[in-house]
Design a protein around this motif. Structure first.
Motif, short mmCIF file in Angstrom:
data_model
loop_
_atom_site.label_atom_id
_atom_site.label_comp_id
_atom_site.label_asym_id
_atom_site.label_seq_id
_atom_site.Cartn_x
_atom_site.Cartn_y
_atom_site.Cartn_z
N ILE A 3 0.82 -1.22 0.00
CA ILE A 3 0.00 0.00 0.00
C ILE A 3 0.85 1.27 0.00
O ILE A 3 0.32 2.36 -0.20
CB ILE A 3 -0.97 0.05 1.21
CG1 ILE A 3 -0.19 -0.04 2.52
CG2 ILE A 3 -2.02 -1.03 1.12
CD1 ILE A 3 -0.98 0.48 3.70
N PHE A 4 2.13 1.13 0.22
CA PHE A 4 2.97 2.32 0.28
C PHE A 4 4.41 1.91 0.07
O PHE A 4 4.87 0.91 0.62
CB PHE A 4 2.81 3.00 1.64
CG PHE A 4 3.46 4.35 1.74
CD1 PHE A 4 2.86 5.47 1.19
CD2 PHE A 4 4.68 4.50 2.39
CE1 PHE A 4 3.46 6.72 1.29
CE2 PHE A 4 5.28 5.75 2.49
CZ PHE A 4 4.66 6.86 1.94
N ARG A 5 5.10 2.67 -0.79
CA ARG A 5 6.51 2.37 -1.01
C ARG A 5 7.26 3.70 -1.13
O ARG A 5 6.74 4.68 -1.67
CB ARG A 5 6.69 1.59 -2.31
CG ARG A 5 8.13 1.52 -2.78
CD ARG A 5 8.19 1.05 -4.21
NE ARG A 5 7.90 -0.37 -4.28
CZ ARG A 5 8.85 -1.30 -4.11
NH1 ARG A 5 10.08 -0.96 -3.88
NH2 ARG A 5 8.52 -2.57 -4.19
N ALA A 6 8.47 3.73 -0.61
CA ALA A 6 9.26 4.95 -0.67
C ALA A 6 10.67 4.65 -1.12
O ALA A 6 11.24 3.65 -0.72
CB ALA A 6 9.28 5.63 0.70
N ASP A 7 11.19 5.51 -1.98
CA ASP A 7 12.62 5.53 -2.27
C ASP A 7 13.19 6.69 -1.47
O ASP A 7 12.75 7.83 -1.63
CB ASP A 7 12.88 5.75 -3.76
CG ASP A 7 12.52 4.52 -4.57
OD1 ASP A 7 12.72 3.41 -4.06
OD2 ASP A 7 12.04 4.69 -5.70
N LEU A 8 14.16 6.41 -0.62
CA LEU A 8 14.70 7.44 0.26
C LEU A 8 16.14 7.78 -0.13
O LEU A 8 16.87 6.93 -0.63
CB LEU A 8 14.64 6.97 1.71
CG LEU A 8 13.25 6.56 2.19
CD1 LEU A 8 13.32 6.01 3.60
CD2 LEU A 8 12.30 7.73 2.14
N PHE A 9 16.51 9.02 0.11
CA PHE A 9 17.82 9.52 -0.30
C PHE A 9 18.50 10.16 0.91
O PHE A 9 17.88 10.32 1.96
CB PHE A 9 17.63 10.51 -1.46
CG PHE A 9 16.95 9.87 -2.62
CD1 PHE A 9 17.67 9.13 -3.54
CD2 PHE A 9 15.57 9.94 -2.76
CE1 PHE A 9 17.03 8.49 -4.58
CE2 PHE A 9 14.93 9.30 -3.81
CZ PHE A 9 15.67 8.57 -4.72
#
Lengths: 123, 105
Positions: free
Chosen positions: B57-63
């Motif tokens: 339901i939710f995905r993030a690419d983090l930097f």
């Protein structure tokens, strides 16, 4: 679009990063509500959130223009998830902050200037 | 367990619930130098996913621009009782997982 966007991350300006990440440009929209402090005392932890009333949102991204690399975070919003996200970003110095919402294949943006007292990237 | 998860334990069918997660991680940017001039290598979380009863339901690419101890808040519509599963993946083979249950009436 499932791979880690290494190439987009390597872009130094937010305009280039948006172009590489999405392959198109964004138009400003008042339906994207970007919530950020006017003044951030500590650039290492700046609370940022975005909400939108747009339909069919598929992703939300944050760009910090003055950081060494502009792309800060990119969120995928599948069907049925509410298009709203809050996070905490680092900012090197006083900067323009851009939030991008991808809805129905189009890009919408909101921009805000954040004054940073102490930078969050270190020497 | 290095993660704090905040999910309501009960909700009504169709409710929008806020999910808040905080995980402890240094989020080293790779831009900093030590006093003797050596670059501190990058060590960040690069991806986060949340699954609800198996469906993403939710995905993030983090930097590196994500602050240390990444905090995330997002919203889900709950239709049935079940489990939220969270997973963080990062540099140097970092991986961490957590879960939370919800009862939907």
């Amino acid at each position: 679009n499932d791979k880690y966007p290494e190439e987009a991350f390597r872009q130094k300006s937010e305009a280039d990063a948006i172009k590489v990440l999405y392959g198109k440009t964004a138009e400003p929209s008042d339906k994207v509500k970007l919530d950020a402090p006017e003044i951030a005392e500590n650039g290492g932890v700046v609370p940022i959130s975005v909400t939108t009333t747009l339909d069919k949102v598929t992703s939300i991204s944050f760009f910090v223009a003055e950081n060494p690399f502009a792309l800060a975070a990119s969120y995928k919003i599948p069907d049925g998830t509410i298009p709203a996200v809050a996070n905490r970003l680092k900012m090197a110095r006083t900067t323009k902050l851009v939030a991008i919402v991808e809805a129905d294949g189009k890009l919408y943006s909101a921009t805000k200037e954040v004054k940073v007292t102490v930078g969050g990237c270190g020497g | 367990m290095a993660a704090l998860i905040n999910v309501p334990s009960k909700a009504k069918r169709g409710d929008i619930v806020e999910i808040r997660t905080l995980t402890s991680h240094i989020m080293e940017t790779g831009f900093r130098h030590t006093a003797d001039g050596n670059l501190v290598p990058r060590n960040t979380i690069t991806s986060f996913t949340c699954r609800y009863n198996g469906a993403e339901i939710f995905r993030a690419d983090l930097f590196p621009a994500i602050a240390a101890n990444p905090y995330l808040s997002f919203f889900a519509v709950v239709k049935e009782s079940g489990k939220f599963e969270f997973e963080w993946i990062g540099d140097n083979g970092y991986s961490s997982a957590a879960s939370a249950s919800i009862t939907v009436e």
